[in-house]
Each structure stands twice: as C-alpha cells, then as structure tokens.
Scaffold this active site. Sequence first.
Site, PDB file in Angstrom:
ATOM      1  N   GLU A 159       2.908   4.114 -45.311  1.00 21.32           N
ATOM      2  CA  GLU A 159       3.443   5.125 -44.403  1.00 21.32           C
ATOM      3  C   GLU A 159       3.442   6.485 -45.082  1.00 21.32           C
ATOM      4  OE1 GLU A 159       7.149   4.765 -41.509  1.00 21.32           O
ATOM      5  OE2 GLU A 159       7.762   5.621 -43.421  1.00 21.32           O
ATOM      6  N   TYR A 191       2.837  12.250 -38.566  1.00 24.99           N
ATOM      7  CA  TYR A 191       3.268  10.924 -39.005  1.00 24.99           C
ATOM      8  C   TYR A 191       2.058  10.004 -39.064  1.00 24.99           C
ATOM      9  CZ  TYR A 191       5.218   6.261 -39.052  1.00 24.99           C
ATOM     10  OH  TYR A 191       5.493   4.969 -39.400  1.00 24.99           O
TER      11      TYR A 191
END
Length: 394
Positions: free
Chosen positions: A197, A109
Amino acid sequence: MDIHEYQAKEILARFGVPVPRGGLAYSPEQAGYRARELGGSAWVVKAQIHSGGRGAAGGVKLCKTPDEVHAFAATLFGKQLVTKQTDANGKGVYRVWVEGASDIAQELYLGFVLDRKSERIMIVASAHGGMEIEDLADSDPNSLRRMTIDPAVGLSEFQARELAFQLGLQGGQVAQMVTTLRACYRAYRDLDAVMVEINPLVITHSGDLVALDAKMSFDTNALFRQSQIAELRDRSQEDPRESTAGDHGLSYVGLDGDIGCIINGAGLAMATMDMIKLAGGEPANFLDIGGGASPERVVRAFRTVLADGNVSVILVNIFAGINRCDWVAQGVVQAYKEVGLTIPVVVRLAGTNVEEGKAIIDSSGLPLISADTLAEAAAAAVASRPKPATHKAA
Ligand code: GDP
Ligand code: MN
C-alpha cells in the site's frame, strides 16, 4: 508478517518505485544528525510502528530545523503510540525515520491486495488519497478504481496506462505511474507479499510521482523461502502473547474477553467463539492447538492462554479426528497439576477415543466441568465465570 515503512520503501525502491531520501534513527540525537546529513530546509519525522494512522495520532511531523527534528523525535522515542488501527495499548516507538520533505500538489492512493473472489492480485487506486481514504471508501466508493491482474500475463503496460489515465494523470506522470505500478506488482509477486500500500502516492509541484508512505505485509507461510524478508521481523511490534504462542507452534490471537479457549481446528475455534458470544460471554483468545496434539502441547496451550491475566475460565473444546481425546484429556489433567490451576475449566470432548478421554477427566478427581455439546460447553463457561467480564479495550 508486517514490516516498517522505511523497510517497505527500501524494498519498493529496489524494484523501481520513486521514494524520498531519508535515514533511520534509533535516538533523538541520531534523528537530528540524519536531518543535517540529508541537507535541505524541511524534514518529515515519522514514528516507525507497525500501524497506519500515525499522522492523525501525532506520529508524523513536518520540521523546519534539525533542532526541531531532534526535539520532535525526543517526544516519540519510547512512547506507546495509539492510532485508529492499534489497540488501546498502542505500539512502542523505537525507530524513527527522517526524510527530506516533499511539497505535495496531490495525494493519490495505491493498494495491491489479494482478491479472494477472483483469486488474483487486485489494484485498488484513487485520485483522492491521504489520511481520509477510509472515509472515502464509505462516502464515495465509486471513486475507488479496481483492476485485477492476470497471473499468466502479469501487469501489462497498457493496463497500467489505462489505470493512470483513469486517475487523471497526464504527460510524464503516466510513464512514472506505469513504472510504479509494475514495480509494486513485481515486488508483491516476487516476495510473496499479501499487501502493498502506498498512501499517499503524491504528485509534487514539479510534477513528479513520489511514494510518501509505504506499507507491506507478507505471507507468513512463505517466509521459509524469503529469508531476507523474514529477517525484517520486529518482535517489539507484536503482541507478546501471540509471538510466544507462535514459537510453540500454536496458532493464537489475543482478544479482549475473559473466557480462554483451547480448541482444535480453526473453524471449530471460530464456531466456539461465536457460541460463547451467543451465550453472553466474551472470548479471551483464538487458539488452535492443531492436529495430533500431544499432552505436552496441551499443557503449552494452557500456559499460553493463562499468560493473559484477564482469563477467568478456560473452555477446552476438542473434536478429535486426527487428534485423540485421551491425549487431550491427559494434557488437561497434567496442565491442571503442573500449572496449579485455580480457575474453572470446562471440557468438551468428541470424536476419536472420546470414551477414554471422558474416563480420564471423570476419574481425575479434579474439579473439571464436563459438557457434551458445544452449546452446553459455552453456557457452562459463561455460568462458571467467577467475576463479570472485564474489557481491556475502551
Ligand atoms: P500514516 O498517517 O501512518 O499513514 O502516515 P503517512 O506517512 O501517510 O503520513 C501522514 C501524512 O503526513 C500524509 O498523508 C501527508 O499528508 C503528510 N506528509 C507525510 N510526508 C510528508 C511530506 O514530505 N511533506 C508534507 N508536506 N506532508 C507529508
Ligand atoms: Mn499513510
């Protein structure tokens, strides 16, 4: 302002982030064609909507043949996809992204956000990315690495390398991670983003780093100097109530309650919503009419609030500094007549020209309910609702 995954991937790739090859489709036929064009033996078909959580909602599928790509795309087009991040109406699917499938060894992530406390861009990263990242933030918050970036220096190589090591990367992956991190940072800074992101950022079985998903959000106040970003706006993904209000220079956010709010100042609007809740009601919206609001602007605010069919009472709360109570009062009276209002309206005025404003309200002959304080206004709005609150969201 949000953009689609495929747009974010295109932008990040320009800055040096490795992304899979893919193509955009506006129809199921085109999706099948894209798969054939890309070649290979497996494809991922992804609904393009302004929301994450598509995987868990059935908006992402790994397909083995171009016909399967076509068939799955056919189930997506025109659908309102409801995810954990959308409201109950979901978001319409009008574009589908088809890309060559990656074989995944590990999902990481990577997020870039603005940390308001340190007033710096902050990287949030985890070696355990993928669809359960939100659960991880709750169950094992220590596994999230955080790093702030000094704006005078930028993201230095050694800092990026340190983060790569913290995430357990090895060998050539470290250099790829450094490239990816610095590319994201430059994209964030150069394009006035507020969020970048990549989830998941994957390590493939051959050991390469690839951004499988990408999300970018931009500072609306900076769009005037980011025309290429501004062009990426997709109104089909916006709440029509909010985009129409924005076109009229009103700051509006639609909510689920039935008490329509017309307020000046964002802080007062928040406080008013709190008071409504405290009085046992539910606000239908946030709306800031801004400073120096003319009667015409107040009328537009009424139309905006009334476009929401759930609204059963309107609360006008003005603390006039730059604004003038008499102008707002004129706007209220004008709106009542022009719009043909049939629902109760509670008006609380304070500040500049308050006496003139109150006189206009009182002499209007209209069934307007006056209140002196915010608490009184909220209580009056709750009490004058003709029907109990209905909630759109389940
Ligand atoms: P999101 O659910 O909206 O965040 O959509 P993502 O783009 O992150 O996709 C959801 C999930 O689909 C990912 O977490 C992956 O596990 C899976 N996925 C996406 N692309 C691929 C791919 O190329 N190969 C494989 N095997 N899985 C993929
Ligand atoms: Mn994702």
